[in-house]
Design an enzyme around this catalytic site. Sequence first.
Site, PDB file in Angstrom:
ATOM      1  N   SER A   1       0.745  -1.183  -0.064  1.00  0.00           N
ATOM      2  CA  SER A   1      -0.040   0.015  -0.081  1.00  0.00           C
ATOM      3  C   SER A   1       0.760   1.295  -0.045  1.00  0.00           C
ATOM      4  O   SER A   1       0.316   2.285  -0.467  1.00  0.00           O
ATOM      5  CB  SER A   1      -0.983  -0.063   1.071  1.00  0.00           C
ATOM      6  OG  SER A   1      -1.925  -0.937   1.035  1.00  0.00           O
TER       7      SER A   1
ATOM      8  N   GLY B   1      -3.965  -1.923  -1.018  1.00  0.00           N
ATOM      9  CA  GLY B   1      -3.168  -1.737  -2.118  1.00  0.00           C
ATOM     10  C   GLY B   1      -2.990   0.014  -2.205  1.00  0.00           C
ATOM     11  O   GLY B   1      -3.287   0.771  -1.486  1.00  0.00           O
TER      12      GLY B   1
ATOM     13  N   CYS C   1      -9.432  -1.665   3.064  1.00  0.00           N
ATOM     14  CA  CYS C   1      -8.542  -0.764   2.451  1.00  0.00           C
ATOM     15  C   CYS C   1      -8.940  -0.151   0.986  1.00  0.00           C
ATOM     16  O   CYS C   1     -10.070   0.459   0.852  1.00  0.00           O
ATOM     17  CB  CYS C   1      -7.267  -0.870   2.526  1.00  0.00           C
ATOM     18  SG  CYS C   1      -6.022   0.689   2.923  1.00  0.00           S
ATOM     19  N   LEU C   2      -8.007  -0.570   0.224  1.00  0.00           N
ATOM     20  CA  LEU C   2      -8.216   0.007  -1.210  1.00  0.00           C
ATOM     21  C   LEU C   2      -9.513  -0.876  -1.620  1.00  0.00           C
ATOM     22  O   LEU C   2     -10.338  -0.502  -2.627  1.00  0.00           O
ATOM     23  CB  LEU C   2      -6.969  -0.315  -2.089  1.00  0.00           C
ATOM     24  CG  LEU C   2      -7.082  -0.079  -3.484  1.00  0.00           C
ATOM     25  CD1 LEU C   2      -7.391   1.566  -3.807  1.00  0.00           C
ATOM     26  CD2 LEU C   2      -5.901  -0.213  -4.265  1.00  0.00           C
TER      27      LEU C   2
ATOM     28  N   GLN D   1     -12.427   0.626  -0.902  1.00  0.00           N
ATOM     29  CA  GLN D   1     -12.860   1.869  -1.663  1.00  0.00           C
ATOM     30  C   GLN D   1     -13.535   1.434  -3.074  1.00  0.00           C
ATOM     31  O   GLN D   1     -14.272   2.059  -3.524  1.00  0.00           O
ATOM     32  CB  GLN D   1     -11.738   2.651  -1.873  1.00  0.00           C
ATOM     33  CG  GLN D   1     -11.292   3.185  -0.650  1.00  0.00           C
ATOM     34  CD  GLN D   1      -9.858   3.933  -0.681  1.00  0.00           C
ATOM     35  OE1 GLN D   1      -9.173   3.784  -1.615  1.00  0.00           O
ATOM     36  NE2 GLN D   1      -9.225   4.087   0.521  1.00  0.00           N
TER      37      GLN D   1
ATOM     38  N   ASN E   1      -3.764   2.513   7.098  1.00  0.00           N
ATOM     39  CA  ASN E   1      -2.717   3.103   5.960  1.00  0.00           C
ATOM     40  C   ASN E   1      -3.464   3.461   4.435  1.00  0.00           C
ATOM     41  O   ASN E   1      -3.552   2.648   3.874  1.00  0.00           O
ATOM     42  CB  ASN E   1      -1.713   2.190   5.729  1.00  0.00           C
ATOM     43  CG  ASN E   1      -0.784   2.228   4.523  1.00  0.00           C
ATOM     44  OD1 ASN E   1      -0.788   3.611   4.196  1.00  0.00           O
ATOM     45  ND2 ASN E   1       0.057   1.461   3.665  1.00  0.00           N
TER      46      ASN E   1
ATOM     47  N   GLY F   1      -4.604   7.083   1.913  1.00  0.00           N
ATOM     48  CA  GLY F   1      -4.439   8.534   1.577  1.00  0.00           C
ATOM     49  C   GLY F   1      -5.751   8.950   0.978  1.00  0.00           C
ATOM     50  O   GLY F   1      -5.893   9.937   0.624  1.00  0.00           O
ATOM     51  N   PHE F   2      -6.785   8.010   0.775  1.00  0.00           N
ATOM     52  CA  PHE F   2      -8.115   8.342  -0.075  1.00  0.00           C
ATOM     53  C   PHE F   2      -9.227   7.541   0.919  1.00  0.00           C
ATOM     54  O   PHE F   2      -8.885   6.816   1.919  1.00  0.00           O
ATOM     55  CB  PHE F   2      -7.953   7.399  -1.330  1.00  0.00           C
ATOM     56  CG  PHE F   2      -7.282   8.196  -2.487  1.00  0.00           C
ATOM     57  CD1 PHE F   2      -7.649   8.910  -3.118  1.00  0.00           C
ATOM     58  CD2 PHE F   2      -5.753   7.832  -2.409  1.00  0.00           C
ATOM     59  CE1 PHE F   2      -7.125   9.635  -4.332  1.00  0.00           C
ATOM     60  CE2 PHE F   2      -4.898   8.455  -3.278  1.00  0.00           C
ATOM     61  CZ  PHE F   2      -5.541   9.354  -4.137  1.00  0.00           C
TER      62      PHE F   2
ATOM     63  N   HIS G   1      -6.952  -1.939   8.605  1.00  0.00           N
ATOM     64  CA  HIS G   1      -6.173  -3.256   8.663  1.00  0.00           C
ATOM     65  C   HIS G   1      -6.632  -4.360   9.666  1.00  0.00           C
ATOM     66  O   HIS G   1      -5.764  -4.495  10.634  1.00  0.00           O
ATOM     67  CB  HIS G   1      -4.869  -2.951   8.246  1.00  0.00           C
ATOM     68  CG  HIS G   1      -4.623  -2.398   7.017  1.00  0.00           C
ATOM     69  ND1 HIS G   1      -4.280  -3.417   5.921  1.00  0.00           N
ATOM     70  CD2 HIS G   1      -4.530  -0.950   6.557  1.00  0.00           C
ATOM     71  CE1 HIS G   1      -3.984  -2.604   4.686  1.00  0.00           C
ATOM     72  NE2 HIS G   1      -4.275  -1.435   5.168  1.00  0.00           N
TER      73      HIS G   1
ATOM     74  N   GLU H   1      -5.933  -7.444   9.943  1.00  0.00           N
ATOM     75  CA  GLU H   1      -4.862  -8.348  10.085  1.00  0.00           C
ATOM     76  C   GLU H   1      -3.792  -7.918  11.063  1.00  0.00           C
ATOM     77  O   GLU H   1      -2.809  -8.621  11.417  1.00  0.00           O
ATOM     78  CB  GLU H   1      -4.245  -8.670   8.696  1.00  0.00           C
ATOM     79  CG  GLU H   1      -3.235  -7.381   8.179  1.00  0.00           C
ATOM     80  CD  GLU H   1      -3.912  -6.394   7.453  1.00  0.00           C
ATOM     81  OE1 GLU H   1      -3.338  -5.456   6.994  1.00  0.00           O
ATOM     82  OE2 GLU H   1      -5.092  -6.591   7.260  1.00  0.00           O
TER      83      GLU H   1
END
Length: 372
Positions: free
Chosen positions: A51, A229, A257-258, A261, A299, A301-302, A343, A345
């Site tokens: 990521s 990612g 995460c990604l 989104q 983690n 940024g979007f 996250h 995990e």
Amino acid sequence: MKYQSRKKALVLLADGTIFYGKSVGVQGTVTGEICFNTGMTGYQEIFTDPSYFGQLMVATNAHIGNYGVNDHEVESDGIKISGLICRNFSFTHSRVDSNGNLNDWFTKHQLVAISDVDTRALVSYIRDHGAMNAIISTEVDNIEALKKQLLETPNMEGLELASKVSTKEPYFVGDENAEFKIAALDIGIKKNILRNFVKRGAYIKVFPYNATFEELASFNPDGYFISNGPSDPQPLIEAQEAAKEIIKRDLPLFGICLGHQVIALANGISTYKMHNGHRGINHPVKNLITGKGEITSQNHGFAINRAEAEAHENVEITHVHLNDHTVAGIRMKNKNVFSVQYHPEASPGPHDAEYLFDQFIENIKESKIAVS
């Protein structure tokens, strides 16, 4: 490397601001979006997290390298950050099960790093002015050339980087005789996510970032997963289309995460680039379903648009970030789909959110019962 002999180095921000320090790892010049991580430990897991691909990492912890490295504490096949900026770098380390020191590891992976930087001032500046492109270099006497190179660095917004970190060919993880089969779309997957699925009785086939739904479905999985990612989720059209097909068929789907989104975009909920993003292992999240608080590893940024998520008739917000009230989790009311921005995990980080893996397995079980 002797401390006294290290070469002078600098950090140049896109707005022209300069911070000076000393070279660590290999000498050279690298660019990327500058960001900071507030974790007090787990630097090796952070450096190998896909990521972070394309980013220059500022470590807010004052000491980096003091416990060396361990071959088992990696989240991918190598270092994924573009470069490191830190305050105090330890060339010697102290830990019984260490495989070596961090400087040798950086040299092995050809990572450009800079220490002796006033990271407190740098992080404070980034907090005020937002994430921006930057360059770190040992070519301190050629600032004008560095500025020109920095201007040519693409912005993270609109940038697609999943293809740079995804597997090129499908591969399998776990016992093929396991109770459950999961098709995982790799847009920057971390190893510990796969470990969490395996220890819950799953056999996983990991697919490249641009795999179609038909390719994922050819594994005849019991559930689908879209990974974490780097970069902007909006250019990931193939992943969004795959998510739409999974959702349409009401198949068990989990995103992190990604992947979270991508699932939002598949539901018509937009995403946006944050001022700084969330990067650390102590972010407070409230589970709106249980009312409980969770300390989480994050983690990104979007983020997804909260107003659009609240207005969506088939989407429910399940988790919120307590610092800025951004969306930290969603689920679909009419489909077997949920996702989180953080996250679970937890490597590095707390274990408060591991229950989400159990929740996904339970969703798979219920789906299998319904089908039978």
